[in-house]
Design an enzyme around this catalytic site. Sequence first.
Site, mmCIF file in Angstrom:
data_model
loop_
_atom_site.group_PDB
_atom_site.id
_atom_site.type_symbol
_atom_site.label_atom_id
_atom_site.label_comp_id
_atom_site.label_asym_id
_atom_site.label_seq_id
_atom_site.Cartn_x
_atom_site.Cartn_y
_atom_site.Cartn_z
ATOM 1 N N HIS A 1 0.889 -1.201 0.068
ATOM 2 C CA HIS A 1 0.022 -0.090 0.097
ATOM 3 C C HIS A 1 1.006 1.090 0.134
ATOM 4 O O HIS A 1 1.164 1.571 0.902
ATOM 5 C CB HIS A 1 -0.891 -0.117 1.377
ATOM 6 C CG HIS A 1 -1.985 1.084 1.339
ATOM 7 N ND1 HIS A 1 -3.373 0.779 1.369
ATOM 8 C CD2 HIS A 1 -1.880 2.574 1.187
ATOM 9 C CE1 HIS A 1 -4.013 1.807 1.332
ATOM 10 N NE2 HIS A 1 -3.284 2.928 1.032
ATOM 11 N N HIS B 1 1.152 4.892 -2.625
ATOM 12 C CA HIS B 1 0.719 5.662 -3.435
ATOM 13 C C HIS B 1 1.809 6.433 -4.402
ATOM 14 O O HIS B 1 2.628 6.934 -3.748
ATOM 15 C CB HIS B 1 -0.233 6.746 -2.858
ATOM 16 C CG HIS B 1 -1.525 6.389 -2.525
ATOM 17 N ND1 HIS B 1 -2.660 6.430 -2.895
ATOM 18 C CD2 HIS B 1 -1.614 5.797 -1.255
ATOM 19 C CE1 HIS B 1 -3.580 5.996 -2.406
ATOM 20 N NE2 HIS B 1 -2.956 5.769 -1.088
ATOM 21 N N HIS C 1 -9.809 1.485 0.068
ATOM 22 C CA HIS C 1 -9.504 2.216 1.119
ATOM 23 C C HIS C 1 -10.860 2.092 1.908
ATOM 24 O O HIS C 1 -11.920 2.719 1.535
ATOM 25 C CB HIS C 1 -9.314 3.764 0.837
ATOM 26 C CG HIS C 1 -7.662 3.768 0.365
ATOM 27 N ND1 HIS C 1 -7.336 3.387 -0.782
ATOM 28 C CD2 HIS C 1 -6.760 4.553 1.159
ATOM 29 C CE1 HIS C 1 -6.062 3.969 -0.997
ATOM 30 N NE2 HIS C 1 -5.938 4.523 0.220
ATOM 31 N N GLU D 1 -10.386 3.622 7.303
ATOM 32 C CA GLU D 1 -9.279 4.419 7.665
ATOM 33 C C GLU D 1 -9.476 5.647 8.615
ATOM 34 O O GLU D 1 -9.495 5.655 9.581
ATOM 35 C CB GLU D 1 -8.477 5.183 6.314
ATOM 36 C CG GLU D 1 -7.356 5.936 6.684
ATOM 37 C CD GLU D 1 -6.786 6.606 5.409
ATOM 38 O OE1 GLU D 1 -7.447 6.547 4.314
ATOM 39 O OE2 GLU D 1 -5.674 7.089 5.537
ATOM 40 N N HIS E 1 -5.853 0.005 4.930
ATOM 41 C CA HIS E 1 -5.967 0.526 6.332
ATOM 42 C C HIS E 1 -7.092 -0.163 7.056
ATOM 43 O O HIS E 1 -6.469 -1.296 7.822
ATOM 44 C CB HIS E 1 -6.427 2.281 6.389
ATOM 45 C CG HIS E 1 -5.651 2.926 5.541
ATOM 46 N ND1 HIS E 1 -4.234 3.479 6.226
ATOM 47 C CD2 HIS E 1 -5.609 3.495 4.504
ATOM 48 C CE1 HIS E 1 -3.747 4.313 5.051
ATOM 49 N NE2 HIS E 1 -4.602 4.201 4.108
ATOM 50 N N ASP F 1 2.302 4.378 2.772
ATOM 51 C CA ASP F 1 1.145 5.033 2.022
ATOM 52 C C ASP F 1 1.753 6.377 1.289
ATOM 53 O O ASP F 1 1.440 6.016 -0.017
ATOM 54 C CB ASP F 1 0.318 5.502 3.174
ATOM 55 C CG ASP F 1 -1.020 5.711 3.066
ATOM 56 O OD1 ASP F 1 -1.440 5.437 1.878
ATOM 57 O OD2 ASP F 1 -1.903 6.300 3.809
HETATM 58 O O1 LIG Z 1 -4.221 7.540 3.134
HETATM 59 C C1 LIG Z 1 -5.019 7.780 1.963
HETATM 60 N N1 LIG Z 1 -6.424 7.580 2.034
HETATM 61 C C2 LIG Z 1 -7.055 8.027 0.898
HETATM 62 N N2 LIG Z 1 -6.776 8.482 0.066
HETATM 63 C C3 LIG Z 1 -5.546 8.670 -0.300
HETATM 64 C C4 LIG Z 1 -4.600 8.386 0.740
HETATM 65 N N3 LIG Z 1 -3.252 8.608 0.212
HETATM 66 C C5 LIG Z 1 -3.225 9.072 -0.942
HETATM 67 N N4 LIG Z 1 -4.669 9.057 -1.459
HETATM 68 C C6 LIG Z 1 -5.286 9.384 -2.490
HETATM 69 O O2 LIG Z 1 -5.062 8.379 -3.647
HETATM 70 C C7 LIG Z 1 -4.686 9.269 -4.952
HETATM 71 C C8 LIG Z 1 -4.166 8.103 -5.852
HETATM 72 O O3 LIG Z 1 -2.728 7.840 -5.426
HETATM 73 C C9 LIG Z 1 -3.887 10.321 -4.239
HETATM 74 O O4 LIG Z 1 -3.814 11.432 -5.376
HETATM 75 C C10 LIG Z 1 -4.687 10.695 -3.191
HETATM 76 O O5 LIG Z 1 -5.609 11.604 -3.513
#
Ligand SMILES: O=c1[nH]cnc2c1ncn2[C@@H]1O[C@H](CO)[C@@H](O)[C@H]1O
Length: 396
Positions: free
Chosen positions: A52, A54, A250, A253, A274, A332
């Site tokens: 996980h 991004h 997701h 979380e 999460h 993350d």
């Molecule tokens: O922890 C998180 N929770 C929810 N969305 C997230 C988290 N981290 C990043 N992104 C979202 O996922 C998109 C694609 O990678 C990112 O641009 C952000 O808006």
Amino acid sequence: MHIIARRAAIGFGSPVLSSLCTSRLTGSRKLCTMAELSSEQVVFNKPKVELHVHLDGAIRVQTILDVAKRRAITLPANTKEEMTQIIIIQQPSTLTKFLGKFAEYMHVVAGDREAIKRIAYEFVEDKAKEGVIYVEVRYSPHFLANTKVDPIPWNQKEGDLSPDEVVHLVNEGLSEGERAFNIKARSILCCMRHMPSWSMDVVELCKKYHHKGVVAIDLAGDESLNCEANPEHRKAYEEAERCGIHRTVHAGEVGPASVVKEAVEVLKAERVGHGYRTLEDQVLYKKLLAQNMHFEVCPVSSKLTGACDPDFTKHPVITFRKDKANYSLNTDDPLIFNSTLHLDYSTAHTYMGFTEEEFKRLNICSAESCFLPEQEKKELVHKLYEAYGMIKTTAF
Ligand SMILES: O=c1[nH]cnc2c1ncn2[C@@H]1O[C@H](CO)[C@@H](O)[C@H]1O
């Protein structure tokens, strides 16, 4: 446990890190900085799996500066240190505020072919340096495009880079990185909670690039604003299931356990991103434990997004560990948290009493829950057994 605690460059002060510095590892109360700990303290120096992370939350600050310069984009700061201070989160915040941080730099890389390929390549290099041997990296192709996306994100002018070509470029960067740094990298394409109109496109891209770099679909974004899965997200996930595309969501979380329930029961998620708040519904939690559901846990993230109590000794992953749940440890968004995977591991070790045995167990669980085809998954699991000195007699 083998612990390497070297001291290096001066970095940025951080509450997460300054609290880490009163360390049980050494018993000392030496003051140290974010960068020192995040990059230098290695509590589990063995091959790891990360599920996980991004891509757009894992870009190097230097790359943002370089690309901005090349494209003549003005940034609020010109040095790496100043730009880092603008991008990172240092205090526990909210998911909504954290997500706002992407707007500080996404306009720099979006729509730029060279930048997109570069961030994917550098990402693989960074993971290899952390001892990751297999990574699944996720992103929204729409967030990096500037045509065939409505609305065009980050106030970009319309250009000629479509979400489809974004996926192609990321795949190229990842494969070049794989060859250069000798690790395996696959990707997961994200639907965004606030943009249901993009979701069918996302699943179509997953289908097009299935077995060509992309392994799964995800639903990311602000769960606190939008809890009920929209019909378009649902339709995309139905199509993913129909076509054998793996699914993660997701959920739990910052949203309640009902979002996790919906992710698993309606969207047919095979892993939960999460999932901390699953613990608020014990019936659901026990059910997920019984089905060996995988939770993608991100310790440092969960503190800084305000998802969990900032006191790591109360973290839900402690319960997951006690119950021998199936979970992974992940960064993350290491750019925004100014962190590395080593920091997540050292946090688990220092505050939650994680042992080397548990690190091995959770990495094997991660490998077993990854979205690779069965044979490749077996090979990955075998590699870990070998590296951990736990070789099983059964050859595959
Ligand atoms: O922890 C998180 N929770 C929810 N969305 C997230 C988290 N981290 C990043 N992104 C979202 O996922 C998109 C694609 O990678 C990112 O641009 C952000 O808006």
